[in-house]
Design an enzyme around this catalytic site. Structure first.
Site, PDB file in Angstrom:
ATOM      1  N   ASN A  43      -2.749  -0.393   0.453  1.00  0.00           N
ATOM      2  CA  ASN A  43      -3.204  -1.535   1.243  1.00  0.00           C
ATOM      3  C   ASN A  43      -4.298  -1.020   2.179  1.00  0.00           C
ATOM      4  OD1 ASN A  43      -3.610  -3.637   3.016  1.00  0.00           O
ATOM      5  ND2 ASN A  43      -1.590  -3.486   3.999  1.00  0.00           N
ATOM      6  N   TRP A  44      -5.509  -1.404   1.885  1.00  0.00           N
ATOM      7  CA  TRP A  44      -6.643  -0.874   2.649  1.00  0.00           C
ATOM      8  C   TRP A  44      -6.823  -1.540   4.008  1.00  0.00           C
ATOM      9  CZ3 TRP A  44     -11.126  -0.169  -1.473  1.00  0.00           C
ATOM     10  CH2 TRP A  44     -10.857   0.991  -2.208  1.00  0.00           C
ATOM     11  N   LYS A  45      -6.112  -2.636   4.253  1.00  0.00           N
ATOM     12  CA  LYS A  45      -6.260  -3.352   5.530  1.00  0.00           C
ATOM     13  C   LYS A  45      -7.755  -3.650   5.771  1.00  0.00           C
ATOM     14  CE  LYS A  45      -1.995  -1.257   6.895  1.00  0.00           C
ATOM     15  NZ  LYS A  45      -1.074  -0.875   7.931  1.00  0.00           N
TER      16      LYS A  45
ATOM     17  N   GLU B 191       1.409  -7.216   9.716  1.00  0.00           N
ATOM     18  CA  GLU B 191       0.255  -7.514  10.583  1.00  0.00           C
ATOM     19  C   GLU B 191      -0.092  -8.998  10.512  1.00  0.00           C
ATOM     20  OE1 GLU B 191      -2.118  -4.353   8.932  1.00  0.00           O
ATOM     21  OE2 GLU B 191      -0.675  -2.968   9.826  1.00  0.00           O
TER      22      GLU B 191
ATOM     23  N   GLU C  47       8.835  -2.918   4.798  1.00  0.00           N
ATOM     24  CA  GLU C  47       8.000  -2.112   5.689  1.00  0.00           C
ATOM     25  C   GLU C  47       8.504  -2.254   7.122  1.00  0.00           C
ATOM     26  OE1 GLU C  47       3.817  -1.389   3.807  1.00  0.00           O
ATOM     27  OE2 GLU C  47       3.765  -3.168   5.053  1.00  0.00           O
TER      28      GLU C  47
ATOM     29  N   GLY D  60       1.676   2.996  10.404  1.00  0.00           N
ATOM     30  CA  GLY D  60       0.533   3.576  11.117  1.00  0.00           C
ATOM     31  C   GLY D  60       0.927   4.434  12.304  1.00  0.00           C
TER      32      GLY D  60
ATOM     33  N   SER E 163       3.880   4.894   6.736  1.00  0.00           N
ATOM     34  CA  SER E 163       3.560   6.326   6.845  1.00  0.00           C
ATOM     35  C   SER E 163       3.907   7.120   5.582  1.00  0.00           C
ATOM     36  CB  SER E 163       4.240   6.932   8.076  1.00  0.00           C
ATOM     37  OG  SER E 163       3.766   6.295   9.255  1.00  0.00           O
TER      38      SER E 163
ATOM     39  N   GLY F  84      -0.693   2.575   3.464  1.00  0.00           N
ATOM     40  CA  GLY F  84      -1.857   2.198   4.265  1.00  0.00           C
ATOM     41  C   GLY F  84      -2.835   3.359   4.342  1.00  0.00           C
ATOM     42  N   GLY F  85      -2.810   4.073   5.456  1.00  0.00           N
ATOM     43  CA  GLY F  85      -3.788   5.132   5.759  1.00  0.00           C
ATOM     44  C   GLY F  85      -4.026   6.111   4.618  1.00  0.00           C
TER      45      GLY F  85
HETATM   46  P1  13P Z   1       0.626   3.231   6.855  1.00  0.00           P
HETATM   47  O1  13P Z   1       0.894   3.870   5.513  1.00  0.00           O
HETATM   48  O2  13P Z   1      -0.733   3.528   7.397  1.00  0.00           O
HETATM   49  O3  13P Z   1       1.743   3.519   7.820  1.00  0.00           O
HETATM   50  O4  13P Z   1       0.637   1.639   6.619  1.00  0.00           O
HETATM   51  C1  13P Z   1       1.695   1.058   5.942  1.00  0.00           C
HETATM   52  C2  13P Z   1       1.350  -0.346   5.603  1.00  0.00           C
HETATM   53  O5  13P Z   1       1.294  -1.202   6.443  1.00  0.00           O
HETATM   54  C3  13P Z   1       1.040  -0.652   4.192  1.00  0.00           C
HETATM   55  O6  13P Z   1       1.014  -2.023   3.970  1.00  0.00           O
END
Ligand code: 13P
Length: 262
Positions: A9-11, A106, A177, A183, A223, A244-245
């Site tokens: 998920n690149w946000k 989010e 999640e 994050g 994470s 995410g990251g």
């Molecule tokens: P991180 O992997 O950066 O913690 O983010 C998780 C996330 O929200 C994936 O949708």
């Protein structure tokens, strides 16, 4: 055996140019990584990127004939109309998306999307033939007050209310999640993640029947990194990860896919 679903998920990262750059590096490596390619071919694994709306076209184009799945991070529940700034499921379909995230924390907490809205979005995605990845998860305060399971139950049942069990098993992916692990660098321990994912599967069984529950894919997100992927995926009720990251860099996301090979 359930397949594994490895999703990035690149946000709000990676515009069209950065997306093309990522894909030029990532796609050839994905195709030439023998174990990943074999897992994908034999339907043991799927790999997906959920890109920002403006990058979807570039992502679909660059993914070419590889089996990389491209999905969106959100959508509106109406097909069209006077909804300035919104994007509909038919529009995503037209771009070549096959999947869409619904109810990411989010979206729930920063943009205040309600369970009723998410339920409408899930139905609209299904109606259009898009596979929704339906996200649920508790806040730190929920966990500390012992209400994790209550929160998950409410979110899950409100979203899936009245749905056909076969849709749940075949056309919806659930992602757990915990908001406090997103994050923050704080991963839920594999055991904590398993406990909630097992609870989700039990709830699906109680609601839709055991046969549906055993087929439904349940992901963990929060994470996730190449180093912790194997331990997370060794848990009985965790079928994949939503990253995410660590999905923003080709080698790191590839490392996660490699660790998921079965
Ligand atoms: P991180 O992997 O950066 O913690 O983010 C998780 C996330 O929200 C994936 O949708």
């Amino acid at each position: 055996m359930r397949k594994r679903f490895i999703a990035g998920n690149w946000k709000m990262f990676n515009g069209p140019t950065a997306t093309s750059e990522f894909m030029v590096n990532f796609v050839p490596k994905l195709i030439s990584s023998k174990d990943i390619a074999e897992n994908i071919k034999s339907k043991k694994m799927e790999v997906a990127i959920f890109a920002p709306f403006v990058s979807l076209s570039a992502a679909v184009k660059a993914s070419g004939s590889s089996s990389l799945i491209i999905g969106a991070q959100n959508m509106h529940w109406e097909k069209s109309g006077a909804f300035t700034g919104e994007i509909s499921a038919p529009m995503l379909k037209e771009l070549g998306c096959t999947h869409v995230l619904i109810g990411h924390s989010e979206r729930r907490h920063i943009f205040h999307e309600t369970s009723e809205e998410l339920h409408k979005k899930l139905n609209a995605a299904l109606e259009e033939g898009l596979i929704p990845v339906f996200c649920v998860g508790e806040l730190l305060e929920d966990r500390e007050s012992g209400s994790t399971f209550d929160v998950i139950r409410k979110q899950l049942l409100a979203g899936l209310k009245g749905m056909d069990g076969n849709d749940v098993a075949n056309n919806i992916i659930v992602a757990y999640e915990p908001v406090w692990a997103i994050g923050t660098g704080k991963t839920a321990s594999s055991e904590d993640a398993q406990e909630v994912c097992a609870f989700i599967r039990k709830l699906l069984g109680d609601t839709f029947g055991e046969g549906i529950a055993v087929k439904t894919l349940i992901l963990y997100g929060g994470s996730v990194k190449p180093e912790n992927t194997e331990a997370i995926l060794s848990m009985a009720d965790i079928d994949g990860v939503l990253v995410g990251g660590a999905s923003l860099k080709p080698d790191s996301f590839l490392g996660i896919a490699k660790a998921a090979v079965q």
